[in-house]
Design an enzyme around this catalytic site. Structure first.
Site, PDB file in Angstrom:
ATOM      1  N   GLY A 232       0.841  -1.199   0.000  1.00  0.00           N
ATOM      2  CA  GLY A 232       0.000   0.000   0.000  1.00  0.00           C
ATOM      3  C   GLY A 232       0.868   1.237   0.000  1.00  0.00           C
ATOM      4  N   THR A 234       3.053   4.611   1.226  1.00  0.00           N
ATOM      5  CA  THR A 234       4.187   4.763   2.141  1.00  0.00           C
ATOM      6  C   THR A 234       3.734   5.284   3.508  1.00  0.00           C
ATOM      7  OG1 THR A 234       5.731   5.001   0.337  1.00  0.00           O
ATOM      8  CG2 THR A 234       6.402   5.984   2.426  1.00  0.00           C
ATOM      9  N   ALA A 235       2.800   6.249   3.525  1.00  0.00           N
ATOM     10  CA  ALA A 235       2.359   6.800   4.817  1.00  0.00           C
ATOM     11  C   ALA A 235       1.678   5.708   5.643  1.00  0.00           C
ATOM     12  CB  ALA A 235       1.405   7.965   4.588  1.00  0.00           C
ATOM     13  N   THR A 236       0.856   4.877   5.003  1.00  0.00           N
ATOM     14  CA  THR A 236       0.209   3.777   5.733  1.00  0.00           C
ATOM     15  C   THR A 236       1.263   2.781   6.195  1.00  0.00           C
ATOM     16  OG1 THR A 236      -1.560   4.001   4.107  1.00  0.00           O
ATOM     17  CG2 THR A 236      -1.758   2.204   5.669  1.00  0.00           C
ATOM     18  N   GLU A 254       5.603  -3.372   0.975  1.00  0.00           N
ATOM     19  CA  GLU A 254       5.745  -3.017  -0.451  1.00  0.00           C
ATOM     20  C   GLU A 254       4.999  -1.711  -0.622  1.00  0.00           C
ATOM     21  OE1 GLU A 254       7.564  -4.677  -2.478  1.00  0.00           O
ATOM     22  OE2 GLU A 254       7.701  -6.710  -1.681  1.00  0.00           O
ATOM     23  N   CYS A 288       2.288   0.642  -9.058  1.00  0.00           N
ATOM     24  CA  CYS A 288       3.374   1.230  -8.276  1.00  0.00           C
ATOM     25  C   CYS A 288       4.664   1.341  -9.085  1.00  0.00           C
ATOM     26  CB  CYS A 288       3.613   0.375  -7.034  1.00  0.00           C
ATOM     27  SG  CYS A 288       3.866  -1.359  -7.447  1.00  0.00           S
ATOM     28  N   GLU A 391       4.600  10.856  -5.306  1.00  0.00           N
ATOM     29  CA  GLU A 391       3.808   9.850  -6.033  1.00  0.00           C
ATOM     30  C   GLU A 391       2.405  10.401  -6.322  1.00  0.00           C
ATOM     31  OE1 GLU A 391       2.314   6.258  -4.054  1.00  0.00           O
ATOM     32  OE2 GLU A 391       3.062   5.082  -5.737  1.00  0.00           O
TER      33      GLU A 391
HETATM   34  P1  NAD Z   1      -3.344   2.485   1.312  1.00  0.00           P
HETATM   35  O1  NAD Z   1      -2.063   2.542   2.054  1.00  0.00           O
HETATM   36  O2  NAD Z   1      -4.302   3.593   1.467  1.00  0.00           O
HETATM   37  O3  NAD Z   1      -4.170   1.157   1.687  1.00  0.00           O
HETATM   38  C1  NAD Z   1      -3.606  -0.137   1.541  1.00  0.00           C
HETATM   39  C2  NAD Z   1      -4.314  -1.099   2.493  1.00  0.00           C
HETATM   40  O4  NAD Z   1      -3.985  -0.724   3.835  1.00  0.00           O
HETATM   41  C3  NAD Z   1      -5.835  -1.075   2.412  1.00  0.00           C
HETATM   42  O5  NAD Z   1      -6.315  -2.391   2.563  1.00  0.00           O
HETATM   43  C4  NAD Z   1      -6.224  -0.213   3.610  1.00  0.00           C
HETATM   44  O6  NAD Z   1      -7.523  -0.481   4.108  1.00  0.00           O
HETATM   45  C5  NAD Z   1      -5.162  -0.633   4.616  1.00  0.00           C
HETATM   46  N1  NAD Z   1      -4.894   0.339   5.691  1.00  0.00           N
HETATM   47  C6  NAD Z   1      -5.077   1.672   5.683  1.00  0.00           C
HETATM   48  N2  NAD Z   1      -4.703   2.196   6.871  1.00  0.00           N
HETATM   49  C7  NAD Z   1      -4.252   1.172   7.637  1.00  0.00           C
HETATM   50  C8  NAD Z   1      -3.718   1.072   8.946  1.00  0.00           C
HETATM   51  N3  NAD Z   1      -3.548   2.150   9.718  1.00  0.00           N
HETATM   52  N4  NAD Z   1      -3.352  -0.135   9.406  1.00  0.00           N
HETATM   53  C9  NAD Z   1      -3.492  -1.247   8.629  1.00  0.00           C
HETATM   54  N5  NAD Z   1      -4.005  -1.216   7.383  1.00  0.00           N
HETATM   55  C10 NAD Z   1      -4.373  -0.017   6.886  1.00  0.00           C
HETATM   56  O7  NAD Z   1      -2.933   2.276  -0.203  1.00  0.00           O
HETATM   57  P2  NAD Z   1      -3.881   2.245  -1.463  1.00  0.00           P
HETATM   58  O8  NAD Z   1      -4.337   3.633  -1.755  1.00  0.00           O
HETATM   59  O9  NAD Z   1      -4.877   1.155  -1.292  1.00  0.00           O
HETATM   60  O10 NAD Z   1      -2.859   1.759  -2.606  1.00  0.00           O
HETATM   61  C11 NAD Z   1      -2.068   2.617  -3.354  1.00  0.00           C
HETATM   62  C12 NAD Z   1      -0.641   2.605  -2.863  1.00  0.00           C
HETATM   63  O11 NAD Z   1      -0.138   1.268  -2.893  1.00  0.00           O
HETATM   64  C13 NAD Z   1       0.282   3.410  -3.755  1.00  0.00           C
HETATM   65  O12 NAD Z   1       1.137   4.168  -2.942  1.00  0.00           O
HETATM   66  C14 NAD Z   1       1.067   2.343  -4.512  1.00  0.00           C
HETATM   67  O13 NAD Z   1       2.335   2.743  -4.956  1.00  0.00           O
HETATM   68  C15 NAD Z   1       1.157   1.270  -3.485  1.00  0.00           C
HETATM   69  N6  NAD Z   1       1.427  -0.038  -4.094  1.00  0.00           N
HETATM   70  C16 NAD Z   1       2.665  -0.573  -3.914  1.00  0.00           C
HETATM   71  C17 NAD Z   1       2.971  -1.782  -4.518  1.00  0.00           C
HETATM   72  C18 NAD Z   1       4.330  -2.419  -4.355  1.00  0.00           C
HETATM   73  O14 NAD Z   1       4.472  -3.583  -4.700  1.00  0.00           O
HETATM   74  N7  NAD Z   1       5.319  -1.703  -3.862  1.00  0.00           N
HETATM   75  C19 NAD Z   1       2.004  -2.449  -5.282  1.00  0.00           C
HETATM   76  C20 NAD Z   1       0.751  -1.857  -5.431  1.00  0.00           C
HETATM   77  C21 NAD Z   1       0.458  -0.642  -4.826  1.00  0.00           C
END
Ligand code: NAD
Length: 487
Positions: A232, A234-236, A254, A288, A391
Site C-alpha cells: 500500500g 508509504t504513509a500507511t 511493499e 506502483c 507519487e
Molecule cells: P493504502 O495505504 O491507502 O491502503 C492499503 C491497504 O492498507 C488497504 O487495505 C487499507 O484499508 C489498509 N490500511 C489503511 N490504513 C491502515 C492502517 N492504519 N493499518 C493497517 N491497514 C491499513 O494504499 P492504497 O491507496 O490502497 O494503494 C495505493 C498505494 O499502494 C500506492 O502508494 C502504490 O504505490 C502502493 N502499491 C505498492 C505496490 C508495491 O508492490 N510496492 C504495489 C501496489 C500498490
C-alpha cells in the site's frame, strides 16, 4: 459510509470456513469507478471480527503446519484450478470494481492470480532445504511456518496482489487473515468462495472486509499475528511498521514509487515507444512500478516528445468493458481529485500541460459520474519539483531533459522513493551498468514489468522493506531454523 445496507451485493466476512456477518453498525459502500454507481456494500469490520478470524487461524495452524510442503503445494494447485475455472468472472469483477479495461483485467489480473498459485505450487514441489556439512557435524536448515499471517492489500491490482501473498503464506505452512482494500472487495470474496469450493480446511484462510483503521490496524497490532505482509502507500506503511514493531512481527512492506523512465540518445524511438507508453499509463498509471517521470536525452528531446504525444493521443480511453479500450477510470472520486490537484500544482510549479489535464472529452454519457482523468503529459517542471518527486499514482507523466548518463542517474535518484525504473537504449551493456546506479529495487532495460516470478521484488528507501518473489517469499513466510548434529 451509510448506516443501513445499500442495494446491491452485500459481502460477508469468511471466518473459520463460514460466511459471517461482521460485528458492525456501518456498511462501507463500494462504487464502480467508471460510472460512480453503487455496486456493493461491505461490512465495516471491527477488532472483534479480526479477533475471531485470528482465533480461527490459530486453531487451524497446527494441522496445516503438520502437512508436508508437497501436500500444501497440492492444495495450491487445486486453488489454481478452481480459480482458473472462474478467470472470466475474476476479470469482469476486477474491471467493474477498479474501472480498468476488461482486456487488462483478463491478461494481467485474472491470469496472474491463477499463475501465482500455480507458481508457488511448483516452488513447493521443487523445494529443498539446505545442508551444510562440517568436518565433524551436519547442519540442516528447517523452514518452519511463522504462524498466523496478516495480509493487507491495496486496490490497484486486487486479487493479483492478494494471491501473491496468500499462495506463499499457505505453502510455507502459515494460516492467513486477509484484509483487502475496502475500495475493491469483490475478488477477495471470490477467492474465499474458491477456498470453500476446494474445501480448504476451516480456518486456514480467513477474510475480513473493512477499512484500514477499524480492521487493518487491529490486525497489524494483534498479539497472535506473527507476520504482516503489507502492500500500500508509504504513509500507511509507516503506521503499519510502528504497530507491528512492538510485537517483533516479521514484516514486509511493499510501498509507493516514483519511477524514472530513462531514454538514452541512441534509442530506437519508434520501436521502443509502445513499451514506454505502456510503462507510463498501464492501469491509468495506477501501478506502483509505472514510469511517471520520463528523462530524455537532450539531443532527441523534441523528436521523442513529438512521437510520445502522438502515441498518447491515440490511446483509447473509455468504456472499460469495450475490448478496444486501453485506459479506464481512476479508482475513486477522492483519488481523481488528488490527481487533478497535482495537475493544478504542476501549473503553479511552472509546468506546461502538453496533453490531457482533465476528464476525457467525448466518452459516453453513461460514464458522466465516473472518476476519469485523461492521460496527461507535463513539460517544463524542475526535476526536484513536487510533481516530479511525489507519487501521484495516476495517468500523469512529467518530462525532463538530461545531458549525459551522470545527470540522468542524478535525476532518477532525486526522490525519496526507490521502487523501480526502466532504461531504453541501443547499448544494453551501458544500460545495464547504468541500472546498477539507480537506487531502486528493480530496473528494466528495454522492457518494463517483464516479470519472472522467481526474482526478488521490492523497494529501497521509502518504497519498502524486504523482498518477495520466488525464494524470497518462501524465506519471508517461514522461519529458517538450523539443526546442527555432531557426528
Ligand atoms: P493504502 O495505504 O491507502 O491502503 C492499503 C491497504 O492498507 C488497504 O487495505 C487499507 O484499508 C489498509 N490500511 C489503511 N490504513 C491502515 C492502517 N492504519 N493499518 C493497517 N491497514 C491499513 O494504499 P492504497 O491507496 O490502497 O494503494 C495505493 C498505494 O499502494 C500506492 O502508494 C502504490 O504505490 C502502493 N502499491 C505498492 C505496490 C508495491 O508492490 N510496492 C504495489 C501496489 C500498490
Amino acid at each position: 459510509m451509510s448506516d443501513i445496507p445499500m442495494p446491491g451485493v452485500e459481502l460477508s466476512n469468511y471466518i473459520n470456513g463460514e460466511w459471517r456477518f461482521a460485528n458492525c453498525e456501518h456498511w462501507i459502500d463500494d462504487y464502480a469507478p467508471a460510472t460512480g454507481e453503487h455496486i456493493a456494500s461491505i461490512p465495516c469490520s471491527s477488532s472483534e471480527d479480526i479477533d475471531a478470524a485470528v482465533e480461527a487461524a490459530l486453531n487451524a495452524a497446527d494441522d496445516w503446519a503438520a502437512l508436508s510442503i508437497a501436500e500444501r503445494a497440492g492444495w495450491l494447485e487445486k486453488i489454481a484450478e478452481e480459480l482458473e475455472e472462474r478467470a472470466e468472472e475474476v476479470a469482469q469483477l476486477e474491471s467493474l470494481d477498479t474501472g480498468k479495461p476488461i482486456t487488462l483485467a483478463r491478461s494481467v489480473d485474472a491470469s496472474r492470480s491463477v499463475a501465482n498459485f500455480r507458481f508457488f505450487a511448483e516452488q513447493g514441489r521443487e523445494f529443498e532445504s539446505e545442508i551444510f556439512e562440517m568436518k565433524d557435524a551436519t547442519n540442516r536448515v528447517v523452514y518452519k511456518p511463522v504462524g498466523v499471517a496478516g495480509l493487507i492489500t491495496p486496490w490497484n491490482l486486487p486479487l493479483y496482489l492478494l494471491s501473491w501473498k496468500v499462495a506463499p503464506a499457505l505453502l510455507m505452512g502459515n494460516t492467513v487473515v486477509a484484509k483487502p482494500s475496502e475500495l475493491t472487495p469483490m475478488t477477495a470474496s471470490l477467492l474465499a468462495e474458491v477456498m470453500e469450493a476446494v474445501k480448504l480446511p476451516a480456518g486456514v484462510f480467513n477474510l475480513v472486509h473493512g477499512n484500514g483503521l477499524d480492521a487493518g490496524a487491529p490486525l497489524t497490532s494483534h498479539p497472535d499475528v506473527n507476520l504482516i505482509s503489507f502492500t500500500g502507500g508509504t504513509a500507511t506503511g509507516r503506521e503499519v511498521a510502528k504497530s507491528a514493531s512492538s510485537g517483533f512481527k516479521k514484516l514486509s512492506l511493499e510501498l509507493g514509487g516514483k519511477n524514472a523512465t530513462i531514454v538514452r540518445a541512441d534509442v530506437d524511438i519508434a520501436n521502443m515507444m509502445p513499451g514506454i507508453v505502456r510503462a507510463s499509463f498501464l492501469n491509468q498509471g495506477q501501478v506502483c512500478l509505472c514510469g511517471s517521470r520520463i528523462l530524455i536525452h537532450e539531443s532527441i528531446y523534441d523528436s521523442f516528445v513529438g512521437a510520445f504525444l502522438e502515441a498518447v493521443s491515440n490511446m483509447v480511453v473509455g468504456d472499460p468493458s469495450d475490448e478496444e479500450t486501453e485506459l479506464g477510470a481512476l479508482i475513486s472520486e477522492d483519488h481523481q481529485n488528488k490527481v487533478l490537484s497535482y495537475i493544478d500544482l504542476a501549473e503553479d510549479e511552472g509546468g506546461t500541460i502538453l496533453c490531457g489535464g482533465g476528464p476525457p472529452v467525448g466518452i459516453p454519457e453513461a460514464f458522466d459520474n465516473g472518476y476519469w482523468v485523461s492521460p496527461t503529459v507535463i513539460d517544463g517542471l524542475a526535476p526536484d519539483s513536487r510533481c516530479a518527486t511525489e507519487e501521484i499514482f495516476g495517468p500523469v507523466v512529467t518530462l525532463h531533459p538530461f545531458s549525459d548518463d551522470e545527470e540522468a542517474i542524478e535525476i532518477a535518484n532525486m526522490t525519496d522513493y526507490g521502487l523501480a525504473g526502466s532504461i531504453w537504449t541501443a547499448d544494453t551493456e551501458a544500460g545495464s551498468k547504468m541500472a546498477e546506479r539507480i537506487d531502486s529495487g528493480m530496473v528494466w532495460v528495454n522492457c518494463w514489468l517483464h516479470r519472472d516470478l522467481r526474482v526478488p521484488f521490492g523497494g529501497v528507501k521509502n518504497s519498502g522493506v524486504g523482498r518477495e518473489g520466488g525464494q524470497w517469499s518462501l524465506g519471508f513466510f517461514s522461519e529458517a531454523i538450523n539443526i546442527c548434529v555432531k557426528h
